[in-house]
Design a protein around this motif. Structure first.
Motif, PDB file in Angstrom:
ATOM      1  N   LEU A   1      -2.931  -2.683   4.201  1.00  0.00           N
ATOM      2  CA  LEU A   1      -4.154  -2.670   5.000  1.00  0.00           C
ATOM      3  C   LEU A   1      -4.472  -1.330   5.187  1.00  0.00           C
ATOM      4  CD1 LEU A   1      -3.902  -5.222   7.806  1.00  0.00           C
ATOM      5  CD2 LEU A   1      -4.909  -5.199   5.953  1.00  0.00           C
ATOM      6  N   GLU A   2      -5.236  -0.230   5.639  1.00  0.00           N
ATOM      7  CA  GLU A   2      -5.521   0.633   5.497  1.00  0.00           C
ATOM      8  C   GLU A   2      -6.783   0.646   6.380  1.00  0.00           C
ATOM      9  OE1 GLU A   2      -5.137   3.656   2.396  1.00  0.00           O
ATOM     10  OE2 GLU A   2      -5.818   1.862   0.856  1.00  0.00           O
ATOM     11  N   PRO A   3      -6.364   1.463   7.736  1.00  0.00           N
ATOM     12  CA  PRO A   3      -6.697   1.513   9.344  1.00  0.00           C
ATOM     13  C   PRO A   3      -7.699   3.106   9.241  1.00  0.00           C
ATOM     14  CG  PRO A   3      -4.438   2.311   9.731  1.00  0.00           C
ATOM     15  CD  PRO A   3      -4.678   1.717   8.511  1.00  0.00           C
TER      16      PRO A   3
ATOM     17  N   ASP B   1       2.925 -16.700   4.728  1.00  0.00           N
ATOM     18  CA  ASP B   1       4.062 -16.118   5.204  1.00  0.00           C
ATOM     19  C   ASP B   1       4.602 -14.993   3.778  1.00  0.00           C
ATOM     20  OD1 ASP B   1       7.433 -16.710   4.412  1.00  0.00           O
ATOM     21  OD2 ASP B   1       7.215 -19.082   3.388  1.00  0.00           O
ATOM     22  N   VAL B   2       4.417 -13.743   4.359  1.00  0.00           N
ATOM     23  CA  VAL B   2       4.512 -12.430   3.421  1.00  0.00           C
ATOM     24  C   VAL B   2       4.688 -11.124   4.280  1.00  0.00           C
ATOM     25  CG1 VAL B   2       1.992 -11.961   3.809  1.00  0.00           C
ATOM     26  CG2 VAL B   2       3.569 -11.475   1.259  1.00  0.00           C
ATOM     27  N   PRO B   3       5.354 -10.032   3.738  1.00  0.00           N
ATOM     28  CA  PRO B   3       5.466  -9.078   4.619  1.00  0.00           C
ATOM     29  C   PRO B   3       4.513  -8.621   4.733  1.00  0.00           C
ATOM     30  CG  PRO B   3       6.975  -9.303   2.697  1.00  0.00           C
ATOM     31  CD  PRO B   3       6.472  -9.980   3.008  1.00  0.00           C
ATOM     32  N   VAL B   4       3.832  -7.428   5.323  1.00  0.00           N
ATOM     33  CA  VAL B   4       2.174  -6.868   5.140  1.00  0.00           C
ATOM     34  C   VAL B   4       2.661  -5.381   5.229  1.00  0.00           C
ATOM     35  CG1 VAL B   4       0.006  -6.912   6.178  1.00  0.00           C
ATOM     36  CG2 VAL B   4       1.173  -8.741   6.172  1.00  0.00           C
ATOM     37  N   ILE B   5       1.829  -5.073   4.300  1.00  0.00           N
ATOM     38  CA  ILE B   5       2.306  -3.339   4.166  1.00  0.00           C
ATOM     39  C   ILE B   5       0.871  -2.529   5.350  1.00  0.00           C
ATOM     40  CG2 ILE B   5       2.512  -0.448   3.643  1.00  0.00           C
ATOM     41  CD1 ILE B   5       3.769  -2.233   1.110  1.00  0.00           C
ATOM     42  N   VAL B   6       1.396  -1.609   6.650  1.00  0.00           N
ATOM     43  CA  VAL B   6      -0.261  -1.044   6.818  1.00  0.00           C
ATOM     44  C   VAL B   6       0.622   0.059   6.876  1.00  0.00           C
ATOM     45  CG1 VAL B   6      -1.502  -0.590   8.991  1.00  0.00           C
ATOM     46  CG2 VAL B   6      -0.387  -2.821   8.887  1.00  0.00           C
TER      47      VAL B   6
ATOM     48  N   ASN C   1     -26.650   8.368   5.498  1.00  0.00           N
ATOM     49  CA  ASN C   1     -26.982   7.155   4.546  1.00  0.00           C
ATOM     50  C   ASN C   1     -26.754   6.467   3.820  1.00  0.00           C
ATOM     51  OD1 ASN C   1     -28.929   8.100   7.158  1.00  0.00           O
ATOM     52  ND2 ASN C   1     -29.683  10.302   5.414  1.00  0.00           N
ATOM     53  N   ALA C   2     -26.039   6.766   2.883  1.00  0.00           N
ATOM     54  CA  ALA C   2     -25.419   6.215   1.679  1.00  0.00           C
ATOM     55  C   ALA C   2     -24.419   4.656   2.112  1.00  0.00           C
ATOM     56  CB  ALA C   2     -23.867   6.501   1.631  1.00  0.00           C
ATOM     57  N   SER C   3     -24.829   3.832   1.103  1.00  0.00           N
ATOM     58  CA  SER C   3     -24.168   2.316   1.407  1.00  0.00           C
ATOM     59  C   SER C   3     -22.801   2.626   1.187  1.00  0.00           C
ATOM     60  CB  SER C   3     -24.739   1.240   0.290  1.00  0.00           C
ATOM     61  OG  SER C   3     -26.288   1.201   0.899  1.00  0.00           O
ATOM     62  N   ILE C   4     -22.443   2.030   2.040  1.00  0.00           N
ATOM     63  CA  ILE C   4     -20.215   1.685   1.757  1.00  0.00           C
ATOM     64  C   ILE C   4     -20.199   0.766   2.150  1.00  0.00           C
ATOM     65  CG2 ILE C   4     -18.757   2.884   3.366  1.00  0.00           C
ATOM     66  CD1 ILE C   4     -20.316   5.407   4.302  1.00  0.00           C
ATOM     67  N   LEU C   5     -19.536   0.027   1.395  1.00  0.00           N
ATOM     68  CA  LEU C   5     -18.112  -0.415   1.436  1.00  0.00           C
ATOM     69  C   LEU C   5     -17.067  -0.478   1.578  1.00  0.00           C
ATOM     70  CD1 LEU C   5     -17.027  -3.936   0.756  1.00  0.00           C
ATOM     71  CD2 LEU C   5     -16.989  -3.325  -1.530  1.00  0.00           C
ATOM     72  N   LYS C   6     -16.677  -0.199   2.695  1.00  0.00           N
ATOM     73  CA  LYS C   6     -15.523   0.445   3.287  1.00  0.00           C
ATOM     74  C   LYS C   6     -14.600  -1.012   3.775  1.00  0.00           C
ATOM     75  CE  LYS C   6     -13.317   1.585   7.466  1.00  0.00           C
ATOM     76  NZ  LYS C   6     -11.793   0.204   7.666  1.00  0.00           N
ATOM     77  N   LEU C   7     -13.366  -0.602   2.594  1.00  0.00           N
ATOM     78  CA  LEU C   7     -11.667  -1.464   2.435  1.00  0.00           C
ATOM     79  C   LEU C   7     -11.021  -0.979   3.799  1.00  0.00           C
ATOM     80  CD1 LEU C   7     -12.009  -1.739  -1.484  1.00  0.00           C
ATOM     81  CD2 LEU C   7     -13.364  -3.243  -0.218  1.00  0.00           C
ATOM     82  N   GLY C   8     -10.845  -2.305   4.577  1.00  0.00           N
ATOM     83  CA  GLY C   8      -9.311  -2.702   5.431  1.00  0.00           C
ATOM     84  C   GLY C   8      -8.466  -2.732   4.790  1.00  0.00           C
ATOM     85  N   MET C   9      -8.691  -4.059   4.148  1.00  0.00           N
ATOM     86  CA  MET C   9      -7.934  -4.483   3.064  1.00  0.00           C
ATOM     87  C   MET C   9      -7.531  -4.040   1.433  1.00  0.00           C
ATOM     88  SD  MET C   9      -6.745  -8.751   2.926  1.00  0.00           S
ATOM     89  CE  MET C   9      -4.851  -9.279   2.726  1.00  0.00           C
ATOM     90  N   THR C  10      -6.736  -3.317   1.397  1.00  0.00           N
ATOM     91  CA  THR C  10      -6.959  -2.469  -0.332  1.00  0.00           C
ATOM     92  C   THR C  10      -5.822  -3.446  -1.080  1.00  0.00           C
ATOM     93  OG1 THR C  10      -5.346  -1.550   0.709  1.00  0.00           O
ATOM     94  CG2 THR C  10      -8.198  -0.430   0.563  1.00  0.00           C
ATOM     95  N   TYR C  11      -4.555  -4.255  -0.827  1.00  0.00           N
ATOM     96  CA  TYR C  11      -4.931  -5.202  -1.670  1.00  0.00           C
ATOM     97  C   TYR C  11      -3.900  -6.425  -1.141  1.00  0.00           C
ATOM     98  CZ  TYR C  11      -1.813  -6.923  -5.480  1.00  0.00           C
ATOM     99  OH  TYR C  11      -1.230  -7.476  -6.061  1.00  0.00           O
ATOM    100  N   PRO C  12      -4.720  -7.391  -1.394  1.00  0.00           N
ATOM    101  CA  PRO C  12      -5.220  -7.912  -3.014  1.00  0.00           C
ATOM    102  C   PRO C  12      -7.020  -7.293  -2.629  1.00  0.00           C
ATOM    103  CG  PRO C  12      -4.079  -9.751  -2.571  1.00  0.00           C
ATOM    104  CD  PRO C  12      -4.170  -9.209  -1.812  1.00  0.00           C
ATOM    105  N   LEU C  13      -7.678  -6.867  -3.953  1.00  0.00           N
ATOM    106  CA  LEU C  13      -9.032  -5.715  -3.546  1.00  0.00           C
ATOM    107  C   LEU C  13      -9.446  -7.170  -3.369  1.00  0.00           C
ATOM    108  CD1 LEU C  13      -8.855  -2.723  -5.360  1.00  0.00           C
ATOM    109  CD2 LEU C  13      -9.274  -2.981  -3.105  1.00  0.00           C
TER     110      LEU C  13
END
Lengths: 192, 577
Positions: B129-131, B152-157, B249-261
């Motif tokens: 995850l990337e805040p 059931d997994v460790p998560v990287i922030v 004004n651009a269209s944006i896809l903001k990814l908070g979770m960057t794995y898996p994409l």
């Protein structure tokens, strides 16, 4: 309220820049703005240049001020004012504490501290205010309040009510130093 | 209630609101304030400085397997140290939620490299995850605990300096109702990674990734903001804020979770915009993945250093940033060791002896900067010792090289290096610069200070006895303010036909509790302006003026170490009465 205000505080580690920056950002929050603030800790603090960016307005995205868009540059040291001058916008104000702190390359003799900083800044920027914050702090009763005296000068350029500044200063400085800090703030406010 | 919090304070708040039971880490810029905030603001949570990131990680594994929620914090390079347990914890999975904070440092404000730790997520096969601001830093920690327990997994922030050390407004929440840790329950097929069990767990890891992939498509951690369809931007973390600033004004896809994409979401977004860009800092992590999906995309990515709104404005708006001031010589203001720093005298003597100095990570690395300019290597935590030994083994000489390492760094990963020196019969010299703190990151305690993160007194690791116990026969304490003693002990150590450890023992001037006993002043009649004393790079000392070559000492900055007085050939520097 819609207009974004961009501020950079610059100086040398140990001058009380982070406290001053906290007081500005907390005051902006209390005045009802969205606020972001960014600075660098760690190695950069060991006597190196310190910069703190503060932005407030209706809605803030980037925590960093862009080059050429800084409305107020508050420099706690003269050389650092020169270093950050390109951030200032055309109508921006530069408030400079009239203090020289030699960096190690200067004190060890391998570089020269520029002599005519006030002249240069005044030649290229329309609004440059030199302040002897050390004197103001001494007048207030404690030389360590120079940073708060500079905030007093800066407060005139910022759309934040005086009672908000006072409230935040009271919250942020040690109990026994409240009075002297408020005095330093007002001396700064009345100085120019 | 909304509060102005740094990203690090917000992560601490997120851990608190998640009902975390154990937090551990090792100080490292820009991650340090997370655990400091937990210790100061939420003292009911167990928090510790571990000797290094690997141990911190393993403490958190135990807490998680016992059913508690655990948070482990470190800077990017710290995850290299902790990567060993990370990769296998991905196999065993967790019980209580397990969150790893990796605080990266693009631009290397205070680091030895600028590796992009997003790459760890696909490598270790764990979610990432990337805040993009403090509110998300808090919220994403809570989401990370949820994902960790759900899958059931460790998560990287992963944060960066501009997330960790920027402040923005955060809506505080309530503390989750989390059950007390239920205790460890034996499950050898899950927790004992012998090959037979690990082969089965690897199957689980791959299946879990498919489920996480599906989650990544659905989760509200991903946000689509449709605007102008001429230009579409895929971005994450701080780059999102710069994008909003420059391309509102651009269209944006903001990814908070960057794995898996979320490949489906990316394809769908790509199909709805005319021109697609990725805006990201450091490695082309998103760009390469999206290109591998066969989607045409351009990247704004310099691979080097931090992004900024200025860089985006130059790229997208053709903005030019002209310098207002004319070209002029502006002296640099590099960081320097403090006046009275106990390291200074040691480097003065090493320079005088023209020794090769293998260095390490800490304030003393600043000795490489002029005028001292005495440090020949700096690789990673603990590397000074192995490197010195390698030089000795390759050149068959041990009288011209010393390893220099701080107390906290020695405990972090210098001890095993010293064991190797003893084991493989090194005749080298190790100098432990013991200033009784982890200074560079802002004075944190460690096992040899006798205090814990939570402010308790504890057993103090004795570095002298430790070296003796490891088998080092020659161990000496030296006062680093006494240049004669330093000189003679170092001379003896390098010429000795056996391994030597020298411990210089003076507390960091930033933690010294007693008042400054004295300060130095220059007798202007005796000073000849030779400048010898200026070569130790003390910020309290300078020429009287550009014309007057004599030296003066700023009484406010001087900490009275009197090292300069011992260097002056004319005895012009004296104690101030």
């Amino acid at each position: 309220m819609d207009k974004i205000t961009n501020i950079i505080i610059t100086g040398v580690g140990g001058q009380g820049i982070l406290l001053a920056s906290e007081i500005i950002s907390e005051s902006a929050v209390l005045a009802g703005y969205d606020v972001k603030r960014s600075e660098i800790h760690g190695m950069a603090q060991r006597g190196g240049s310190v910069n703190s960016h503060i932005r407030f307005g209706k809605k803030i995205y980037s925590p960093l001020v862009m080059k050429g868009e800084c409305d107020l540059l508050l420099a706690f040291e003269k050389l650092e004012a020169i270093r950050m001058a390109d951030f200032i916008n055309k109508e921006g104000t530069i408030i400079v504490n009239d203090q020289q702190i030699n960096p190690v390359p200067v004190s060890s003799g391998s570089a020269v501290y520029p002599e005519n900083i006030e002249e240069i800044l005044k030649k290229y920027f329309p609004s440059v205010i030199f302040v002897n914050a050390f004197e103001l702090a001494k007048q207030a009763g404690n030389v360590r309040t120079a940073n708060i005296a500079l905030l007093g000068v800066a407060s005139k350029k910022l759309n934040i009510p005086i009672d908000v500044w006072e409230k935040v200063i009271v919250e942020r400085v040690p109990q026994r130093a409240i009075e002297v800090n408020l005095k330093a703030f007002h001396l700064g406010l009345q100085s120019t | 209630m909304k509060k102005l919090l740094s990203g690090n304070e917000a992560i601490a708040r997120g851990a608190y609101e998640s009902g975390v039971s154990v937090c551990a880490g090792y100080p490292g810029t820009p991650s340090t304030e997370i655990l400091e905030t937990i210790a100061n603001e939420y003292p009911d949570i167990y928090a510790e400085w571990a000797p290094n990131e690997k141990v911190a990680f393993e403490v958190c594994i135990g807490a998680s397997l016992a059913g508690g929620r655990a948070l482990v914090t470190m800077k990017h390079v710290g995850l290299n140290v902790a990567s060993d347990p990370l990769f296998t914890l991905a196999y065993t999975g967790v019980k209580g939620g397990f969150v790893v904070i990796s605080a990266d440092d693009p631009g290397m404000h205070s680091s030895q490299n600028e590796q992009d730790n997003r790459n760890y997520a696909p490598f270790a096969k764990v979610p990432l995850l990337e805040p993009s601001d403090s509110q998300e830093a808090k919220d994403f920690v809570k989401s990370a605990f949820y994902i960790s327990e759900q899958f059931d997994v460790p998560v990287i922030v992963r944060t960066t300096t501009r997330i960790s050390h920027s402040e923005s407004l955060v809506e505080l929440g309530e503390v989750d109702n989390v059950e007390e840790p239920s205790g460890f329950v034996r499950d050898v097929r899950k927790y004992v990674m012998i090959p037979a069990h690990a082969r089965q767990r690897h199957v689980v890891v791959e299946e879990r990734l498919k489920k996480l992939q599906a989650f990544s498509e659905e989760t509200d951690l991903q946000k689509v903001e449709f605007g102008d369809d001429e230009i579409g931007i895929i971005t994450s973390g701080i780059s999102y804020q710069y994008t909003k600033e420059i391309l509102p004004n651009a269209s944006i896809l903001k990814l908070g979770m960057t794995y898996p994409l979320p490949e489906g979401l990316i394809r769908d977004f790509a199909s709805k915009v005319k021109e697609l860009y990725v805006i990201e800092e450091l490695d082309p992590y998103l760009e390469e993945h999206i290109k591998a999906m066969g989607i045409k995309v351009k990247g704004l990515n310099r691979r080097l250093g931090e992004l900024s709104p200025d860089i985006l404005a130059e790229f997208f708006l053709n903005k030019k940033f002209d310098n207002i001031l004319p070209e002029m010589q502006i002296p640099s203001r590099p960081p320097a060791m403090c006046p009275g720093c106990p390291h200074r005298g040691v480097f003065h003597i090493l320079k005088k002896k023209k020794l090769t100095v293998t260095g390490d990570i800490g304030c003393y690395t600043l000795s490489v900067i002029p005028p001292l300019e005495i440090m020949d290597t700096c690789i990673c935590m603990g590397a000074s010792i192995g490197s010195a030994m390698g030089i000795e083994k390759a050149t068959k000489r041990s009288d011209n090289v010393v390893a220099v390492i701080g107390d906290s760094t020695f405990v972090h990963s210098g001890i095993t290096g010293l064991v190797d020196m003893v084991y493989n019969k090194s005749k080298g010299t190790v100098i432990i610069l013991d200033n009784e703190t982890t200074a560079m990151t802002g004075r944190q305690d460690h096992p040899a200070t006798g205090r814990t993160l939570m402010g308790e007194e504890t057993t103090r690791l004795n570095l002298f006895e430790l070296a003796k116990t490891l088998g080092v026969e020659y161990v000496r304490y030296v006062d680093p303010y006494d240049l004669n003693e330093l000189d003679s002990v170092i001379e003896e150590a390098i010429n000795l036909d056996k391994l030597a450890v020298i411990i210089t023992n003076r507390p960091c001037v930033l933690i010294r509790r007693e008042a400054v006993p004295k300060s130095a002043e220059v007798n202007q009649e005796l000073c000849v302006g030779c400048g010898l004393c200026l070569r130790i790079g003390c910020p309290a000392m300078s020429r009287v003026s550009p014309k007057d070559k004599k030296v003066k000492i700023d009484p406010i900055l001087c900490n009275g170490c009197m090292v300069c007085a011992q260097i002056c050939r004319n005895k012009a520097i004296v104690e101030k009465g």
